[in-house]
Design a protein around this motif. Structure first.
Motif, PDB file in Angstrom:
ATOM      1  N   ARG A 241       0.882  -1.288  -0.146  1.00 51.76           N
ATOM      2  CA  ARG A 241      -0.002  -0.020   0.149  1.00 51.76           C
ATOM      3  C   ARG A 241       0.863   1.329   0.024  1.00 51.76           C
ATOM      4  O   ARG A 241       0.290   2.344  -0.355  1.00 51.76           O
ATOM      5  CB  ARG A 241      -1.122   0.217   1.339  1.00 51.76           C
ATOM      6  CG  ARG A 241      -0.349   0.009   2.792  1.00 51.76           C
ATOM      7  CD  ARG A 241      -1.213   0.193   3.629  1.00 51.76           C
ATOM      8  NE  ARG A 241      -0.655  -0.011   5.004  1.00 51.76           N
ATOM      9  CZ  ARG A 241      -0.280  -1.019   5.555  1.00 51.76           C
ATOM     10  NH1 ARG A 241      -0.443  -2.403   5.092  1.00 51.76           N
ATOM     11  NH2 ARG A 241       0.279  -1.009   6.875  1.00 51.76           N
TER      12      ARG A 241
ATOM     13  N   ARG B  65       0.086   4.085  -2.531  1.00 53.89           N
ATOM     14  CA  ARG B  65      -0.213   5.484  -2.123  1.00 53.89           C
ATOM     15  C   ARG B  65       0.743   6.505  -2.018  1.00 53.89           C
ATOM     16  O   ARG B  65       0.700   7.481  -1.545  1.00 53.89           O
ATOM     17  CB  ARG B  65      -0.918   5.195  -0.425  1.00 53.89           C
ATOM     18  CG  ARG B  65      -1.960   4.307  -0.492  1.00 53.89           C
ATOM     19  CD  ARG B  65      -2.769   4.161   0.938  1.00 53.89           C
ATOM     20  NE  ARG B  65      -3.798   3.070   0.761  1.00 53.89           N
ATOM     21  CZ  ARG B  65      -4.073   2.511   1.675  1.00 53.89           C
ATOM     22  NH1 ARG B  65      -3.582   2.471   2.750  1.00 53.89           N
ATOM     23  NH2 ARG B  65      -5.070   1.675   1.651  1.00 53.89           N
TER      24      ARG B  65
ATOM     25  N   TYR C 169      -5.395  11.207   9.406  1.00 58.30           N
ATOM     26  CA  TYR C 169      -5.878  10.769   8.364  1.00 58.30           C
ATOM     27  C   TYR C 169      -4.685  10.141   7.581  1.00 58.30           C
ATOM     28  O   TYR C 169      -4.617   8.877   6.765  1.00 58.30           O
ATOM     29  CB  TYR C 169      -6.698  11.381   7.268  1.00 58.30           C
ATOM     30  CG  TYR C 169      -7.207  10.825   6.216  1.00 58.30           C
ATOM     31  CD1 TYR C 169      -8.313  10.131   6.031  1.00 58.30           C
ATOM     32  CD2 TYR C 169      -6.519  11.129   4.835  1.00 58.30           C
ATOM     33  CE1 TYR C 169      -8.955   9.075   4.985  1.00 58.30           C
ATOM     34  CE2 TYR C 169      -6.721   9.993   3.829  1.00 58.30           C
ATOM     35  CZ  TYR C 169      -7.893   9.248   3.708  1.00 58.30           C
ATOM     36  OH  TYR C 169      -8.399   8.596   2.887  1.00 58.30           O
ATOM     37  N   GLN C 170      -3.651  10.917   7.769  1.00 63.57           N
ATOM     38  CA  GLN C 170      -2.434  10.415   7.141  1.00 63.57           C
ATOM     39  C   GLN C 170      -1.636   9.189   7.682  1.00 63.57           C
ATOM     40  O   GLN C 170      -1.500   8.095   6.911  1.00 63.57           O
ATOM     41  CB  GLN C 170      -1.382  11.380   6.803  1.00 63.57           C
ATOM     42  CG  GLN C 170      -1.559  12.284   5.654  1.00 63.57           C
ATOM     43  CD  GLN C 170      -0.586  13.268   5.681  1.00 63.57           C
ATOM     44  OE1 GLN C 170       0.563  13.105   5.945  1.00 63.57           O
ATOM     45  NE2 GLN C 170      -0.722  14.581   5.365  1.00 63.57           N
TER      46      GLN C 170
ATOM     47  N   SER D 226      -3.855   6.265   6.825  1.00 64.24           N
ATOM     48  CA  SER D 226      -3.455   5.804   5.391  1.00 64.24           C
ATOM     49  C   SER D 226      -2.000   5.031   5.076  1.00 64.24           C
ATOM     50  O   SER D 226      -1.979   4.147   4.422  1.00 64.24           O
ATOM     51  CB  SER D 226      -3.317   6.855   4.137  1.00 64.24           C
ATOM     52  OG  SER D 226      -2.264   7.723   4.419  1.00 64.24           O
ATOM     53  N   TYR D 227      -1.172   5.369   6.162  1.00 57.59           N
ATOM     54  CA  TYR D 227       0.043   4.318   6.155  1.00 57.59           C
ATOM     55  C   TYR D 227      -0.328   3.004   6.663  1.00 57.59           C
ATOM     56  O   TYR D 227       0.190   2.046   6.372  1.00 57.59           O
ATOM     57  CB  TYR D 227       1.010   5.242   7.020  1.00 57.59           C
ATOM     58  CG  TYR D 227       1.587   6.310   6.905  1.00 57.59           C
ATOM     59  CD1 TYR D 227       1.728   6.882   5.267  1.00 57.59           C
ATOM     60  CD2 TYR D 227       1.840   7.367   7.783  1.00 57.59           C
ATOM     61  CE1 TYR D 227       2.204   8.026   4.990  1.00 57.59           C
ATOM     62  CE2 TYR D 227       2.324   8.781   7.433  1.00 57.59           C
ATOM     63  CZ  TYR D 227       2.506   8.966   6.025  1.00 57.59           C
ATOM     64  OH  TYR D 227       3.051  10.116   5.692  1.00 57.59           O
TER      65      TYR D 227
ATOM     66  N   ASP E 128      -8.451   0.099   1.021  1.00 56.01           N
ATOM     67  CA  ASP E 128      -8.578   1.330   0.520  1.00 56.01           C
ATOM     68  C   ASP E 128     -10.170   1.779   0.363  1.00 56.01           C
ATOM     69  O   ASP E 128     -10.342   3.176   0.446  1.00 56.01           O
ATOM     70  CB  ASP E 128      -8.295   0.970  -1.235  1.00 56.01           C
ATOM     71  CG  ASP E 128      -6.834   0.460  -1.116  1.00 56.01           C
ATOM     72  OD1 ASP E 128      -6.014   1.075  -0.594  1.00 56.01           O
ATOM     73  OD2 ASP E 128      -6.485  -0.166  -2.356  1.00 56.01           O
TER      74      ASP E 128
ATOM     75  N   LEU F 269     -10.732   3.867   3.429  1.00 62.06           N
ATOM     76  CA  LEU F 269     -10.142   4.973   3.511  1.00 62.06           C
ATOM     77  C   LEU F 269     -10.779   6.075   2.716  1.00 62.06           C
ATOM     78  O   LEU F 269     -11.018   7.182   2.979  1.00 62.06           O
ATOM     79  CB  LEU F 269      -8.470   4.961   3.104  1.00 62.06           C
ATOM     80  CG  LEU F 269      -7.769   4.181   4.293  1.00 62.06           C
ATOM     81  CD1 LEU F 269      -6.365   3.964   3.741  1.00 62.06           C
ATOM     82  CD2 LEU F 269      -7.342   5.248   5.096  1.00 62.06           C
ATOM     83  N   ASP F 270     -11.148   5.639   1.325  1.00 62.25           N
ATOM     84  CA  ASP F 270     -12.090   6.516   0.705  1.00 62.25           C
ATOM     85  C   ASP F 270     -13.281   6.982   1.443  1.00 62.25           C
ATOM     86  O   ASP F 270     -13.465   8.225   1.062  1.00 62.25           O
ATOM     87  CB  ASP F 270     -12.251   5.766  -0.754  1.00 62.25           C
ATOM     88  CG  ASP F 270     -11.155   5.738  -1.593  1.00 62.25           C
ATOM     89  OD1 ASP F 270     -10.191   6.398  -1.295  1.00 62.25           O
ATOM     90  OD2 ASP F 270     -11.380   4.861  -2.564  1.00 62.25           O
TER      91      ASP F 270
ATOM     92  N   CYS G 195      -7.603   6.415  14.198  1.00 58.97           N
ATOM     93  CA  CYS G 195      -6.345   6.618  13.857  1.00 58.97           C
ATOM     94  C   CYS G 195      -5.686   5.954  15.159  1.00 58.97           C
ATOM     95  O   CYS G 195      -4.822   4.981  15.204  1.00 58.97           O
ATOM     96  CB  CYS G 195      -5.931   7.811  13.600  1.00 58.97           C
ATOM     97  SG  CYS G 195      -4.103   7.972  13.856  1.00 58.97           S
TER      98      CYS G 195
END
Ligand code: TRP
Length: 438
Positions: free
Chosen positions: A78, A82, A358-359, A362-363, A368, A371-372, A392
């Motif tokens: 990912r 990403r 959020y970042q 995403s890590y 996916d 997250l979207d 998070c």
């Protein structure tokens, strides 16, 4: 990768300051990393496309990722999809090697500047472990205790050696396969073929070249000027005869000089490896250019333009943090892309692109679609900052806990096992494509 404000800025990184405003350009080298600032002096986000262009690296694109999947039969990580790993040099040639069933080596490292590692430090290692699992190849991990000694004047040799051992245990906890992984600290391992390579390399490289790459000047201590030779020749398979063999007379062998090397690293390490790529053909035997795959910097808790720093506990999530500490740090310090008040947030929505919670999700979250969905809800204002942070926190707590459980198992004996020079065992590609007969 460390911030050391006491260092003079290097030539490579000289920030261009516009005196009329407070605007500065970003400056990136192996010892100093700072984002640019706008007219008011506020930090901007790093411009990774610009650094790739300036240093002439290739951006990782969909075509390369498709090739990766075709050759390995695996989904890209990912962090590739990403864009956390965003740039490369000759990664396509490593895929060629793998496709043909040729061995290559992985090489990465860490400068042990403190005893504690944060998630910004573990990410390149997590990624390297994934590469090792996918390709089934040998890996060497260099701990540059010598580098940290030479570049941080407040540290003693005993300190950096101690940090190196502690960091090695942290790195082992990432889960590297002991059959395929050799970890070493420079002040212990360097000698023999490694040192012979360093000498040959050092004789072929001028002070001018090193100064161009790193911005040294006439008052730079001479250790710093020589050190790049060590980090560079660590990319040579001939530096590790116990892994790749030597010739019958016990010298560096022609055969092992043909093995390619892939270096996963943060983009700030690229100056070292430009130097190695530019000079490998001068070695005897000559060595193929090392390939690279570069990551961005993991955003610090304070948000865009900052990175995690060991010297500021509130800027980073440490691998030793408790669940409570993680919760507190994210809630209190993580930069939010949301609005000032709940009412405003509902009306205007938030910006997930700059939102640290959020970042981090995403890590660490593979999903996916989820997250979207979160990003959409956040933009619409249906999802608030508090709720996003909560998701998070749970994810980070899970990651850090899993890691801490493994870390407990890393005893001194386990450490010794990884750090003993020895043969490694790997299988590589079990279904290589046979070259077509002409
Ligand atoms: N110089 C790096 C640091 O300070 C450590 C390092 C040595 C390294 N060899 C490497 C990092 C290869 C990445 C890849 O952290």
């Amino acid at each position: 990768m460390t911030n050391e404000p006491s260092e003079p800025p290097s030539v490579a990184a000289l920030a261009v300051t516009d005196t009329a405003t407070k605007a500065t350009e970003q400056a990136i080298d192996p010892w100093n990393v700072s984002a640019g600032t706008d007219e008011q002096g506020n930090a901007k986000e790093f411009d990774y496309a610009a650094i790739s262009k300036q240093w002439n690296t290739k951006l990782i694109d969909d075509e390369l990722l498709a090739r990766f999947t075709k050759v390995t039969g695996k989904e890209p990580h990912r962090w590739l999809k990403r864009g956390l790993f965003f740039s490369h040099r000759d990664f396509n040639e490593i895929l060629d090697c793998y496709e043909r069933g040729e061995t290559f080596m992985l090489y990465t490292g860490r400068g042990p500047s403190s005893g504690s590692m944060h998630i910004g430090h573990t990410i390149p290692f997590e990624f390297t472990k994934w590469l090792q699992d996918v390709f089934d190849v040998p890996l060497v991990i260099m701990l540059t205790d010598d580098e940290k000694f030479l570049f941080k004047n407040d540290l003693k040799i005993e300190d950096v050696r101690q940090f190196a051992r502690e960091n090695a245990k942290d790195i082992i906890a990432v889960g590297f396969d002991p059959k395929k992984t050799f970890i070493y600290m420079d002040t212990e391992y360097i000698g023999g073929h490694f040192y012979q390579n360093a000498l040959e390399f050092a004789r072929a490289v001028t002070f001018n070249q090193v100064r161009g790459a790193f911005g040294f000047d006439l008052s730079t201590n001479i250790g710093r000027i020589f050190f790049p030779a060590l980090q560079c020749v660590a990319a040579y398979p001939t530096s590790y005869p116990h892994i790749f063999g030597d010739d019958p007379a016990g010298n560096r062998s022609k055969k092992s000089s043909k093995i390619r090397c892939l270096i996963p690293c943060a983009i700030d390490q690229d100056p070292y490896f430009r130097l190695v790529r530019d000079n490998s053909h001068k070695m005897k035997p000559p060595i193929k250019k090392a390939a690279l795959i570069h990551s961005k910097f993991l955003t610090g808790l304070y948000g865009p333009g900052g990175k995690m720093s060991s010297s500021d506990p509130n800027s980073a999530i440490f691998m030793s943090d408790t669940a409570k500490q993680i919760e507190k740090k994210i809630n209190k310090h993580a930069f939010s892309g949301g609005q000032e008040t709940i009412e405003l947030h509902k009306e205007l929505g938030g910006n997930p692109d700059v939102d640290v919670a959020y970042q981090y999700l995403s890590y660490f979250d593979d999903d996916d679609a989820k997250l979207d969905e979160l990003a959409q809800q956040y933009r619409k204002g249906d999802l608030g900052t508090g709720a996003l942070k909560k998701i998070c926190v749970a994810k980070l707590q899970e990651y850090v806990k899993g890691y801490q459980d493994r870390r407990k198992e890393v005893t001194d004996d386990v450490l010794e096992a990884y750090m003993t020079p020895r043969e490694l065992k790997w299988e590589g590609n079990k279904n290589p494509v046979k070259p077509e007969k002409k």
